[in-house]
Enzyme design. Structure first.
Site, short mmCIF file in Angstrom:
data_model
loop_
_atom_site.label_atom_id
_atom_site.label_comp_id
_atom_site.label_asym_id
_atom_site.label_seq_id
_atom_site.Cartn_x
_atom_site.Cartn_y
_atom_site.Cartn_z
N HIS A 112 0.83 -1.21 0.00
CA HIS A 112 0.00 0.00 0.00
C HIS A 112 0.87 1.26 0.00
CE1 HIS A 112 -3.85 2.03 1.80
NE2 HIS A 112 -3.17 2.86 1.04
N HIS A 131 1.54 5.17 -2.23
CA HIS A 131 1.07 6.15 -3.22
C HIS A 131 2.31 6.85 -3.77
CE1 HIS A 131 -3.20 6.05 -1.72
NE2 HIS A 131 -2.59 5.68 -0.61
N LEU A 132 2.75 6.42 -4.96
CA LEU A 132 3.99 7.01 -5.48
C LEU A 132 3.74 8.22 -6.38
CD1 LEU A 132 6.34 3.93 -5.98
CD2 LEU A 132 5.81 5.22 -3.92
N LYS A 144 -8.66 -1.46 -6.16
CA LYS A 144 -8.80 -0.60 -4.97
C LYS A 144 -10.09 0.20 -5.09
CE LYS A 144 -7.67 1.99 -1.33
NZ LYS A 144 -6.54 2.88 -1.16
N HIS A 173 -10.97 0.91 1.02
CA HIS A 173 -10.81 1.97 2.03
C HIS A 173 -12.20 2.16 2.61
CE1 HIS A 173 -9.15 6.13 3.31
NE2 HIS A 173 -10.30 5.93 3.94
N ASP A 202 1.00 2.72 3.74
CA ASP A 202 0.15 3.81 3.24
C ASP A 202 1.01 5.07 3.03
OD1 ASP A 202 -2.00 5.16 2.27
OD2 ASP A 202 -3.07 5.33 4.17
N HIS A 234 2.93 14.22 0.74
CA HIS A 234 2.50 15.56 0.30
C HIS A 234 3.62 16.51 0.71
CE1 HIS A 234 -1.69 14.29 -0.33
NE2 HIS A 234 -1.62 13.67 0.82
N GLY A 280 -2.38 12.63 4.77
CA GLY A 280 -1.49 11.52 4.44
C GLY A 280 -0.09 11.73 4.98
O1 DOR Z 1 -4.56 10.14 4.28
C1 DOR Z 1 -4.72 9.62 3.19
N1 DOR Z 1 -3.95 9.94 2.13
N2 DOR Z 1 -5.68 8.71 3.05
C2 DOR Z 1 -6.03 8.24 1.84
O2 DOR Z 1 -6.97 7.48 1.75
C3 DOR Z 1 -5.32 8.68 0.62
C4 DOR Z 1 -3.98 9.17 0.94
C5 DOR Z 1 -3.39 9.97 -0.20
O3 DOR Z 1 -3.37 9.46 -1.32
O4 DOR Z 1 -2.93 11.09 0.03
ZN ZN Z 2 -3.69 4.84 0.94
#
Ligand code: DOR
Ligand code: ZN
Length: 409
Positions: A52, A54-55, A135, A169, A281, A285, A296
């Site tokens: 899990h 997010h690149l 997903k 999710h 996860d 950012h 995130g």
């Molecule tokens: O906090 C989060 N950031 N929850 C998510 O479901 C997505 C993730 C993101 O992609 O920034």
């Molecule tokens: Zn996620």
């Protein structure tokens, strides 16, 4: 490649042997002559699999991209990452899926797979793309790709192949919207209702369901009412809490699902043996975006060390870490050559010093985002060398940049 004098689990026991890797595969254990990588004093784990991450590539490459993200993975001991579809444009059609595969192929330094995304209108698109995993966001989150109404949910639950992981999710959109109107933020009720809804639908459809970043003892148990439920937890819900870390992190503490109370954080530890996988996860950012409310945390470079630190405090056992961070994700996502130190498996090895202490500093990290919620933490347990299919991918001086990732999903 020969890895000399590593300690590792073999057939359920800790042994100290050389590991021989030939043509990228683990070929044997014992004593081997020749030039070798010295692993004296180090523990060998199977290269970790983070299911899990997010690149952010394509579309948000100012936050992260496939190169920096896979650098961060290797620095953190992961040799395989599975990337989430909430990129821009989202990975919800065959053409975007193909484009993203091309980008990953060009840039990735570790092995990878791409999760396909469920949207409100792509039931046919999913069928065409035939992905290995899907997903689905039940509620609004980064990327606005939620597919939360009952008809859409049911169609995805019943159409996606039953034995492939449908990753959910599970924060319920109706609850989120109502509570937002009432000024109640993003409450636990959204997760409890989301998990119940998804669990019941999975049962109705007789399908495998994978609950992403479960945060509560209660929802772990609610999910497990259904025998084909799989549970993922993320490190931040086990190591950070609203009271303990919310004040310190201020606007940087925002994450979905949110950090829970200290009591609930502790309770979640009590559900650890019902958990099937750890997913960092990793959701980078920039600091400027965090100040404006982006949700995130980055997590790839701290996930393993946080658990090794917990191991050193007697809170979790090494076999749990190995299983939930390598072997079990490999099993769940069908990565047949990954996740174990055993003959015939890929030569993916993460060598750690279980006793070395280090201090978390974001400015030493490979991730592009430039911050971490664990800044200043002292952790005991450090990644020392990482091997990807028999090639040195990272050592004390950092990620070598000499490896090339391949698609495994
Ligand atoms: O906090 C989060 N950031 N929850 C998510 O479901 C997505 C993730 C993101 O992609 O920034
Ligand atoms: Zn996620």
């Amino acid at each position: 490649m020969i890895i000399r004098n590593a300690k590792f689990y073999l057939g359920g026991r800790v042994v100290k042997k050389d590991i021989l890797i030939e043509k990228g595969k683990i070929a044997g254990f014992g004593k081997f002559k020749g030039e070798a990588m010295d692993a004296e004093g180090l523990f060998a784990l199977p290269g970790l699999i983070d299911p899990h991450v997010h690149l952010r590539d394509p579309g948000m490459t100012h936050k992260e991209d496939f190169e920096t993200g896979t650098r961060a993975a290797l620095a953190g001991g992961c040799t395989t990452v599975l990337d989430m579809p909430n990129t821009r444009p989202p990975c919800t059609s065959l053409s975007e899926y193909r484009k993203k595969k091309e980008i990953a192929k060009r840039k990735a330094l570790c092995d990878y797979g791409l999760h396909f995304g469920a949207s409100g209108s792509n039931i046919q698109g999913v069928k065409k793309a035939r992905p290995r995993s899907l997903k689905l966001y039940m509620g609004e989150s980064t990327g606005r790709m939620h597919a939360g109404n009952m008809l859409t949910l049911w169609r995805h639950f019943s159409n996606f192949p039953k034995n492939r992981p449908l990753i959910v999710h599970a924060e319920d959109q109706e609850t989120l919207a109502a509570m937002k109107k009432e000024g109640r933020g993003r409450p636990e009720a959204a997760e409890k209702i989301g998990v119940e809804k998804a669990r019941i639908l999975a049962q109705e459809a007789d399908r495998v369901i994978y609950f992403a970043h479960t945060t509560l003892f209660e929802t772990v148990h609610l999910a497990k009412i259904w025998k084909k439920s799989l549970i993922e937890v993320s490190p931040h819900h086990l190591f950070l809490s609203r009271e303990k870390d919310g004040k310190r992190l201020k606007e940087f503490s925002k994450v979905y699902p949110p950090l829970r109370s200290e009591g609930e954080r502790r309770e979640l530890w009590g559900a650890l043996y019902h958990v099937d996988a750890v997913g960092s996860d990793h959701a980078p950012h920039t600091p400027a975006e965090k100040r404006k409310g982006a949700a995130g945390f980055p997590g790839l470079e701290t996930s393993l060390s946080l658990f090794l630190d917990a191991y050193n405090r007697g809170e979790v056992e090494l076999p749990w870490i190995i299983d939930r961070m390598a072997e079990s994700p490999a099993r769940i996502f069908g990565l047949k050559s990954k996740g174990r130190i055993d003959k015939g498996y890929d030569g993916d090895i993460t060598l750690v010093d279980l006793k070395e202490e280090w201090k978390v500093k974001a400015d030493e990290f490979a991730s592009k985002c430039g911050w971490t919620p664990y800044e200043g933490f002292r952790l005991k347990g450090k990644v020392k060398k990482v091997v990807l299919r028999g090639k040195l991918a990272a050592d004390e001086s950092g990620v070598t940049g000499k490896t090339k990732g391949k698609n495994v999903l």
